[in-house]
Design an enzyme around this catalytic site. Sequence first.
Site, PDB file in Angstrom:
ATOM      1  N   ARG A   5       1.037  -1.140  -0.175  1.00 23.35           N
ATOM      2  CA  ARG A   5      -0.176   0.002  -0.120  1.00 23.35           C
ATOM      3  C   ARG A   5       0.903   1.250  -0.011  1.00 23.35           C
ATOM      4  O   ARG A   5       0.295   2.420  -0.136  1.00 23.35           O
ATOM      5  CB  ARG A   5      -0.944   0.120   1.034  1.00 23.35           C
ATOM      6  CG  ARG A   5      -2.043  -1.135   0.837  1.00 23.35           C
ATOM      7  CD  ARG A   5      -2.639  -1.693   2.201  1.00 23.35           C
ATOM      8  NE  ARG A   5      -3.337  -3.133   1.839  1.00 23.35           N
ATOM      9  CZ  ARG A   5      -2.582  -4.178   2.201  1.00 23.35           C
ATOM     10  NH1 ARG A   5      -1.437  -3.944   2.640  1.00 23.35           N
ATOM     11  NH2 ARG A   5      -3.350  -5.088   1.585  1.00 23.35           N
ATOM     12  N   HIS A 255     -43.549  24.547  24.521  1.00 25.53           N
ATOM     13  CA  HIS A 255     -43.573  23.792  23.159  1.00 25.53           C
ATOM     14  C   HIS A 255     -43.965  22.511  23.766  1.00 25.53           C
ATOM     15  O   HIS A 255     -44.732  21.594  23.023  1.00 25.53           O
ATOM     16  CB  HIS A 255     -42.480  23.762  22.418  1.00 25.53           C
ATOM     17  CG  HIS A 255     -41.430  22.833  23.021  1.00 25.53           C
ATOM     18  ND1 HIS A 255     -41.187  21.766  22.600  1.00 25.53           N
ATOM     19  CD2 HIS A 255     -40.105  23.308  23.764  1.00 25.53           C
ATOM     20  CE1 HIS A 255     -40.008  21.401  23.148  1.00 25.53           C
ATOM     21  NE2 HIS A 255     -39.477  22.210  23.821  1.00 25.53           N
ATOM     22  N   HIS A 451     -45.952  27.621  39.455  1.00 17.57           N
ATOM     23  CA  HIS A 451     -46.010  26.974  37.740  1.00 17.57           C
ATOM     24  C   HIS A 451     -47.580  26.642  37.595  1.00 17.57           C
ATOM     25  O   HIS A 451     -48.133  26.024  38.318  1.00 17.57           O
ATOM     26  CB  HIS A 451     -45.049  25.756  37.741  1.00 17.57           C
ATOM     27  CG  HIS A 451     -45.425  25.108  36.383  1.00 17.57           C
ATOM     28  ND1 HIS A 451     -44.849  25.167  35.219  1.00 17.57           N
ATOM     29  CD2 HIS A 451     -46.122  23.876  36.169  1.00 17.57           C
ATOM     30  CE1 HIS A 451     -45.350  24.802  34.203  1.00 17.57           C
ATOM     31  NE2 HIS A 451     -45.984  23.804  34.806  1.00 17.57           N
TER      32      HIS A 451
END
Length: 857
Positions: A5, A255, A451
């Site tokens: 190689r 969301h 909350h």
Amino acid sequence: EMNPRIQVEHTVTEQITGVDLVRTQILVAQGEKLHGAAIALPEQDKIPRNGFAVQCRITTEDPEAGFTPDYGKIVSYRSPAGLGVRLDGAQGDAGTVITPFYDSLLVKCTTSGPTFAVTLQRMDRALREFRIRGVKTNIPFLENVISNKVFADGQATTRFIDTTPELFNFTHKRDRASKLLAYLGDVIVNGNDQVKGRPVPKMELPRIVPAWNPLSPIPQGTRDLHKKLGSKKFSEWILKQKPLLLTDTTFRDAHQSLLAARVRTHDMTAVAGYMARECSGLFSLEMWGGATFDTSLRFLHENPYERLRTLRTQIPNILFQMLLRGSNGVGYSFYPDNVIRGFVKHAAEAGMDIFRIFDSLNYLPNLTVAMDAANEAGAICEAALCYTGDILDPRSEKYTLKYYTSLAKELERMGATILAIKDMAGLCKPYAAERLVKALKEETGLPVHFHTHDSSGISGASVLKAAEAGVDIADAAIASLSGLSSQPGLNSLIASLEHTKRATGLDQNTFDGLTLYWEAVRQAYEPFDTSPKFTSAEVYNHEMPGGQYTNLREQATAMGLGARWPEVVRLYREVNQLFGDIVKVTPSSKVVGDTAIFCLTRGLEPADIVKAPAGSIPFPASVLDMLSGGLGQPVGGWPKDVQKAVLGDRPVHEGRPGDRAAPVDLDAVKASLKKQYRTEPTSDDLWMHLMYPDVFKAFVEKRRLYSDVSVLPTTAFFYGLKVGEEIGFDIEPGKHLIIKLINVSPADADGYRDVTFELNGRARESRVQDRSIKSTKKAREKADHDDPKQVGAPIPGLIAAIAVKSGDAVKKGDKLATIEAMKMQTTLYAPVDGLVDKVAVNVGENVESKDLLFKLK
């Protein structure tokens, strides 16, 4: 030739001598003299040698698999250039199909320079500049060789590879662009399952990001103050504040409550820098935990920890807040104590500041471990009491004011830094909020954080009455993601408190810019926008948490029950009464929802459940778990007749579930993950797996196929691209991709379409199977590599020979077959003793990697 190689051949000689050897050979063949005028080769001792040269052969061989050849279509090919870089091309180019039948060489790359070190530097640069996608190459191995000190010192021998195992320690190429194109191609051809079959939003409003200067300094915020004071003194600081402190829930509960928790990190980071600089007066940002941990993994293919760290980097000054389900972590069942303790610690290390910790049944023993862990981590322990019922109703005997004050005093004793009123369904009416806050302030010495949700339409009034009663902090959401099943509007609360003793000190105009941004962004999430379109006092009857409403409605729609939503709501209310009127918040609210859906699909009325033979109805596992004590104990206990009817003879557990759970061997889990995914697991991997093992497994596969899709614009992520549409985005700072869809081809006989893109001005192609078309090509069975009696193809190739037939007896190591690929032959041997039960291939057939070839018995 040093090894197969890394070659030294004629090009290296030419580079250092300047002699064109190929031309010279041709001229010699034509009769010219070496030292004649035509060739003009100097005498041997006078041939110049200038500097050094090295050559690497780039091949389609996989160094991780013993340099076995790889084949397929090269979808992208980019080569290096510059001084001292020479390329001798073979078959490498974009669009080239590499087959198993020819040499695997793509190109020879030769670099030269005045010194060996400079030559290697140029080779290192050249190898890193190659971009070859679609097939594996030996480049990672070559990079290791070039950078190896032994090689650089000129000490490499013919045994260099055998004696240097570190040459095979590779840094994997991420190939993010190709994987993102594969994702986009799949969405373009097959659609995103999340929105498939639903209209693509029109996106009429422009996405306007509020302007901010990224070079401007980031002001000091509450996080800076907490780091300076520590939790105890920070709590004292809160109590001294006259302004009402506000938490923005836009990044999490807003969301989750309106858009089924589907908002992506991409849309948050676009305004994170603005919020750090212009919204530094906020008390905190609730941006993690709750259902978003699950949905980010399951539906958005995002690592929730990466979201936390990314936002933490961009917003270093404001406290981050998460929702933690006590012993349920961010999951739906209880976890052993050491898992909860480790999860909290890791979240704090990743950047979390405030842990709002609650139990879905207000069963306080379930909070002990998480509260202790938060305090040990130096974080803020905000313990929550979940509000249900109506403390103003004189008929109420279960959820009275005394019930809540008793909980609050116990939470203070357990180590809470802040006390939270978690009104998850928006049931706390204005005058009830006033009375509750006043009582909690009188009975404890803790700051109180309120909350609520706006399902009834009057939660803003509840916040204002709570402020009058002395509440310290309140949750609110940006106007365009507020109201209905979300929180009351942040902008309106700021405006309504101006010129009062509880004025927030925040600039409403600052948040109005964010309102325009989120209004436009919300359009992309239209398929998930299933919150009610109007407020209603009906919430006081069904008591469904705001954060559950859109998720349950999305679940019902996905099951084809969208038109029967009123029945779901009725059954939800009746199931709650059947269970004894419990506190409903994840995961207990999920159990009520699961049971309501179950009853609807079975045609079962809740009142008839206790009439059925004990244990005869196959209830969902979540119902069986809760009624057997898997979530702890509600006040007053479970109705005995319901337990008997649902559980039958199943055992019932009393007390804290964590006391029954053995600790998880975390080292063993890591080892298992390493074996399963063949890579060293990160701490993120560990905790994602422990919370959601199956979801994490799917996430890993998606990440492997498509890389990090969180970088994609939201419209492209959900809806793909139209022909001619162009998008641009960063995959990391300084690396920007511009992608344009050019064409989608008709499907071929096998049901595949070629999706052609333009990536940063260069043509790229992704081959995508159209799953709506049934392929005429017979798919081969894949071998199960966990079964030693199944033999699969180790590489793609041609079956050159088969040495056995069905019924033959074989011993371990006997030859079974030979596969040929790229002029190399690979012999397959029997892995165990046995009889050949099945031969799945014939000589001359092409096979893919992992195709089943033989079965033994």
